[in-house]
Structures are given as structure tokens and as C-alpha cells.
Design an enzyme around this catalytic site. Structure first.
Site, PDB file in Angstrom:
ATOM      1  N   THR A 255      35.318  80.084  83.982  1.00 25.74           N
ATOM      2  CA  THR A 255      35.224  80.470  82.045  1.00 25.74           C
ATOM      3  C   THR A 255      34.287  79.923  81.514  1.00 25.74           C
ATOM      4  O   THR A 255      33.428  79.895  80.321  1.00 25.74           O
ATOM      5  CB  THR A 255      36.188  79.249  81.206  1.00 25.74           C
ATOM      6  OG1 THR A 255      37.767  79.900  82.132  1.00 25.74           O
ATOM      7  CG2 THR A 255      36.515  79.314  79.761  1.00 25.74           C
TER       8      THR A 255
ATOM      9  N   ASP B  32      35.071  84.930  88.532  1.00 21.57           N
ATOM     10  CA  ASP B  32      35.723  83.837  88.161  1.00 21.57           C
ATOM     11  C   ASP B  32      36.477  83.337  89.785  1.00 21.57           C
ATOM     12  O   ASP B  32      36.358  83.776  90.072  1.00 21.57           O
ATOM     13  CB  ASP B  32      36.882  85.266  87.769  1.00 21.57           C
ATOM     14  CG  ASP B  32      38.730  84.279  86.969  1.00 21.57           C
ATOM     15  OD1 ASP B  32      38.372  84.594  85.949  1.00 21.57           O
ATOM     16  OD2 ASP B  32      38.582  84.407  88.106  1.00 21.57           O
ATOM     17  N   SER B  33      36.656  82.096  89.060  1.00 19.88           N
ATOM     18  CA  SER B  33      36.907  81.437  90.546  1.00 19.88           C
ATOM     19  C   SER B  33      38.430  81.963  91.569  1.00 19.88           C
ATOM     20  O   SER B  33      39.001  81.039  92.877  1.00 19.88           O
ATOM     21  CB  SER B  33      37.254  79.548  90.112  1.00 19.88           C
ATOM     22  OG  SER B  33      37.941  79.119  90.152  1.00 19.88           O
ATOM     23  N   SER B  34      39.131  82.808  90.238  1.00 17.05           N
ATOM     24  CA  SER B  34      40.107  83.508  91.399  1.00 17.05           C
ATOM     25  C   SER B  34      39.540  84.785  92.705  1.00 17.05           C
ATOM     26  O   SER B  34      40.646  84.781  93.519  1.00 17.05           O
ATOM     27  CB  SER B  34      40.570  84.493  90.515  1.00 17.05           C
ATOM     28  OG  SER B  34      41.025  83.914  89.091  1.00 17.05           O
TER      29      SER B  34
ATOM     30  N   THR C   1      44.060  67.898  91.592  1.00 13.02           N
ATOM     31  CA  THR C   1      45.128  69.090  91.550  1.00 13.02           C
ATOM     32  C   THR C   1      45.196  70.146  89.696  1.00 13.02           C
ATOM     33  O   THR C   1      45.002  68.770  88.468  1.00 13.02           O
ATOM     34  CB  THR C   1      46.783  68.710  91.179  1.00 13.02           C
ATOM     35  OG1 THR C   1      47.063  68.474  92.409  1.00 13.02           O
ATOM     36  CG2 THR C   1      47.100  70.201  91.088  1.00 13.02           C
TER      37      THR C   1
ATOM     38  N   THR D  41      54.736  67.798 100.614  1.00 11.83           N
ATOM     39  CA  THR D  41      56.062  67.968  99.452  1.00 11.83           C
ATOM     40  C   THR D  41      55.809  68.769  98.276  1.00 11.83           C
ATOM     41  O   THR D  41      54.466  69.326  98.098  1.00 11.83           O
ATOM     42  CB  THR D  41      55.996  66.632  99.152  1.00 11.83           C
ATOM     43  OG1 THR D  41      57.351  66.429  97.881  1.00 11.83           O
ATOM     44  CG2 THR D  41      55.228  65.467  98.527  1.00 11.83           C
ATOM     45  N   GLN D  42      56.879  69.433  97.576  1.00 12.23           N
ATOM     46  CA  GLN D  42      56.671  70.174  95.952  1.00 12.23           C
ATOM     47  C   GLN D  42      56.263  69.116  95.310  1.00 12.23           C
ATOM     48  O   GLN D  42      55.470  69.505  94.008  1.00 12.23           O
ATOM     49  CB  GLN D  42      57.848  70.595  96.426  1.00 12.23           C
ATOM     50  CG  GLN D  42      57.859  72.035  97.222  1.00 12.23           C
ATOM     51  CD  GLN D  42      59.201  72.313  97.165  1.00 12.23           C
ATOM     52  OE1 GLN D  42      60.153  72.403  95.981  1.00 12.23           O
ATOM     53  NE2 GLN D  42      59.039  73.414  97.661  1.00 12.23           N
ATOM     54  N   CYS D  43      56.581  67.555  95.653  1.00 12.86           N
ATOM     55  CA  CYS D  43      56.726  66.346  94.088  1.00 12.86           C
ATOM     56  C   CYS D  43      55.086  66.529  94.318  1.00 12.86           C
ATOM     57  O   CYS D  43      53.783  66.554  94.761  1.00 12.86           O
ATOM     58  CB  CYS D  43      57.125  64.982  94.533  1.00 12.86           C
ATOM     59  SG  CYS D  43      58.837  65.206  94.848  1.00 12.86           S
TER      60      CYS D  43
HETATM   61  N1  ASP Z   1      39.838  82.318  84.704  1.00 14.16           N
HETATM   62  C1  ASP Z   1      38.685  80.974  84.941  1.00 14.16           C
HETATM   63  C2  ASP Z   1      38.540  81.126  86.646  1.00 14.16           C
HETATM   64  O1  ASP Z   1      38.927  79.809  87.279  1.00 14.16           O
HETATM   65  C3  ASP Z   1      38.908  80.202  84.339  1.00 14.16           C
HETATM   66  C4  ASP Z   1      38.526  78.684  84.448  1.00 14.16           C
HETATM   67  O2  ASP Z   1      37.268  78.529  84.273  1.00 14.16           O
HETATM   68  O3  ASP Z   1      38.515  77.766  83.406  1.00 14.16           O
HETATM   69  O4  ASP Z   1      37.226  81.200  87.023  1.00 14.16           O
END
Ligand code: ASP
Length: 344
Positions: A20, A63-65, A168, A278-280
Site C-alpha cells: 500500500t 501486493d504482499s499477498s 504480528t 498456541t492460537q493465543c
Molecule cells: N494488501 C497490501 C499489501 O500487503 C496491504 C498493505 O500494504 O498494507 O501489500
């Protein structure tokens, strides 16, 4: 690409990967990445900084996805190649998978003696209220090493510097998007930047070593009340699976049903490494604290202490990739801290 060049003593390299922070809106309102020069134009304050800045952009800004272990290796190789020429490095990165990349880089860099600071933003740099300007200026200031030398991969976000493999993303909307639940922040930015040197990793005495192998044949199994045997067995039976992170309850507890334990046992007997995380958000796995983790301990499930899920997954891929055929070594290292990711 030189961005700011003078006769300054300190030098920082920006590695631009996308996210972003460097996005613009198209006519339909969707966000798309743009070139780094525009980021620099959007932060004119950088002209006044007291260190030189150069930049490298990945072949494809993303996009980091769309982040992958191959791109982690590209980032690591750039930093390795330029390591002796700069005092520190800033990686501009999307926030969505930033904690994974920070964790992966921390494992890839053994004996890191310079700061590698990841940052990004929740609002594009081109927007008036963007959090990106503050984040990039502070990340550069910290990476320049003018005030302190942090021998770690870190994330800087909204006035806090966190250890990367402890971080995180916990908020998809607030500027305050990251947290490090099990380790204090390494620095806090206010009028001054106050560094907590006693929390830094020790300065290495050996030269930097970079390992870029990852074995992606891993899975995450998140438990929930009612999870069925078919789902568990089909995930654990995935062809060629080498390791699985089981996201358990509380201090590392899981159902004690025979079918569940025997599904894990079958996987372990096929050579799959099973890691208990752990999920915590905060706190640690303590195997055998409750009866609900005794069977897992007995059959050889490895407890991962207070590691984050992001660090657990990347560490498993890193260890499997770099110690192929030595599952006992991988299991041992998974239970220990490699780069400060587990409290010991
Ligand atoms: N979808 C974006 C990414 O991770 C979100 C961001 O940068 O905040 O590339």
C-alpha cells in the site's frame, strides 16, 4: 538507483517490494503499485536527512499477498550483495505478509550485524493522511545506524520498532497495525527515539551467512471445537507433506480423542514433523502442563514455546529447506531459539 547523494557519512539502501505504501488509485478506486521515484516525491522531508539513500526495486512490485519464498530469497540476496556498502537497510513491504517476510529474513541472515527494517503503511503514501511518511522517515533514521546499531531484522510501524520474528499484523484498519505480544518493542519513537539496547540481539562476532532455501511442503492445522477426523486426516495425508504447524488451544492443548492422537501419530510415523503453536496471541505452549497435551508430547509433537504463527511457519520451511534429510536436527532447532523468536 541513487535517491539522495551527498557527502554524508551514513548510507541506507531501500529495497522496494510494493504494498500500500507505494500504491495509487485507478479510476475505479482500486489500488495499484507505482514506481519508487513517486514515493520519494511524496516524502520531500527526506531531502533534509543526514544520510545517503539509494534504492533497489524488485523486478516486479507486488501486493504482499503475492509474496513467495523465491522473493524472500531475492530480497536476501540484494542485502547480501550490498551488505558492506550500507549501514542499514529498509525494506518497503505490504503489511499483509510483512511479519512472514520479517521472520523469514531473520532466519536467512545468520550473524546479522546491521539493521534491516521493514515498514509499510495502511494508507498509500500519496494520500494526505498517509501513515507512510512517518513510517518511512523513522525506519530510515533507525536503519541509518546514526543513533544505535540494531543487529536484527525489525518491523517499524506507528512509533514502535519490533523484532521482526516476534511481530504480528493484528489490525486491518488502524495505523497501529502491528504488535509483538511476547517480546517488548526494541525502540519507541516520540520526541526522541528511545532504544532499549538491552533487548537487542547480541552483536555477532562471525561474518554474515545467508541461506535462501525453503521447503514449502508444510501446512497449518488450526483446531476448533468440532473439527472432524476427515479434515484432519486429509490435511495430514497431503502428498509429500514434511511438516505441520498445529494451532492448539491455550498453553498447547488439543483434543485427547483417540482418532486425533492416532492421526498425528500416523503422520509422525511417515516422517512429518508436527509443531505445537498456541492460537493465543500471547503466552507459550507448555507441553504436559495439562493432560490435554501429554499424548502429543508422548508421540513426538514438538512444543514451540511462545513463537508466533508467522515465525513458526517460516522457520519450519527454512529448517526443512536447509537441513534436508535431518529431521532430528530440524526438530531440535524448532524447539530452540535461532534468532530470538522464542523466549528461552
Ligand atoms: N494488501 C497490501 C499489501 O500487503 C496491504 C498493505 O500494504 O498494507 O501489500
Amino acid at each position: 538507483m541513487p535517491l539522495m547523494r551527498g557527502m554524508k557519512q551514513n548510507k541506507v539502501l531501500i529495497v522496494y517490494t510494493g504494498g500500500t505504501i507505494g500504491m495509487v488509485q485507478d479510476e475505479n478506486g482500486s489500488l495499484h503499485p507505482f514506481a519508487l521515484d513517486r514515493i520519494y516525491d511524496a516524502v520531500p522531508q527526506l531531502r533534509a536527512c543526514s544520510y545517503d539513500i539509494d534504492s533497489v526495486t524488485l523486478d516486479r512490485i507486488i501486493d504482499s499477498s503475492n509474496m513467495t519464498p523465491d522473493l524472500w530469497a531475492d530480497i536476501a540476496r540484494i542485502i547480501e550483495r550490498e551488505y558492506d556498502h550500507y549501514d542499514g537497510f529498509v525494506v518497503l513491504h505490504g503489511t499483509d505478509t510483512m511479519a512472514y517476510t520479517a521472520s523469514a529474513l531473520s532466519f536467512m541472515f545468520k550473524n546479522l550485524g546491521k539493521p534491516v527494517v521493514l515498514t509499510g503503511s495502511q494508507l498509500p503514501l500519496g494520500m494526505l493522511r498517509s501513515d507512510g511518511r512517518e513510517n518511512i522517515i523513522c525506519a530510515l533514521e533507525i536503519a541509518s545506524g546514526r543513533l544505535a546499531t540494531i543487529p536484527e531484522v525489525c518491523i517499524f510501524f506507528e512509533s514502535h520498532l519490533y523484532r521482526g520474528n516476534r511481530s504480528t499484523k493484528m489490525n486491518a484498519e488502524n495505523f497501529d497495525a502491528f504488535e509483538s505480544y511476547n517480546y517488548p518493542s526494541l525502540a519507541k519513537v516520540g520526541i526522541n527515539i528511545s532504544f532499549k539496547e538491552h533487548l537487542f540481539m547480541p552483536m555477532p562476532t562471525e561474518p554474515l551467512q545467508v541461506r535462501t532455501n525453503f521447503d514449502t511442503r508444510v501446512a497449518v492445522l488450526k483446531l476448533f471445537p468440532g473439527i472432524g477426523e476427515g479434515v484432519v486426516r486429509s490435511l495430514l495425508g497431503a502428498p509429500d507433506l514434511q511438516g505441520v504447524v498445529v494451532e492448539t488451544y491455550g498453553s498447547g492443548n488439543a483434543p485427547t480423542d483417540d482418532w486425533f492422537i492416532s492421526a498425528l501419530e500416523d503422520a509422525i510415523s511417515r516422517g512429518v514433523i508436527v509443531l505445537n503453536v498456541t492460537q493465543c496471541k500471547a503466552g507459550a505452549v507448555k507441553m504436559r502442563q495439562y493432560a490435554a497435551s501429554c499424548d502429543m508430547d508422548r508421540i513426538g509433537v514438538v512444543g514451540a514455546g511462545d513463537i508466533t504463527i508467522e515465525a513458526a511457519v517460516t522457520k519450519m520451511m527454512y529448517l526443512l529447506g536447509n537441513y534436508p534429510g535431518d529431521k532430528e536436527h530440524v526438530k531440535l532447532r524448532l524447539s530452540q531459539s535461532l534468532r530470538g523468536e522464542i523466549t528461552e
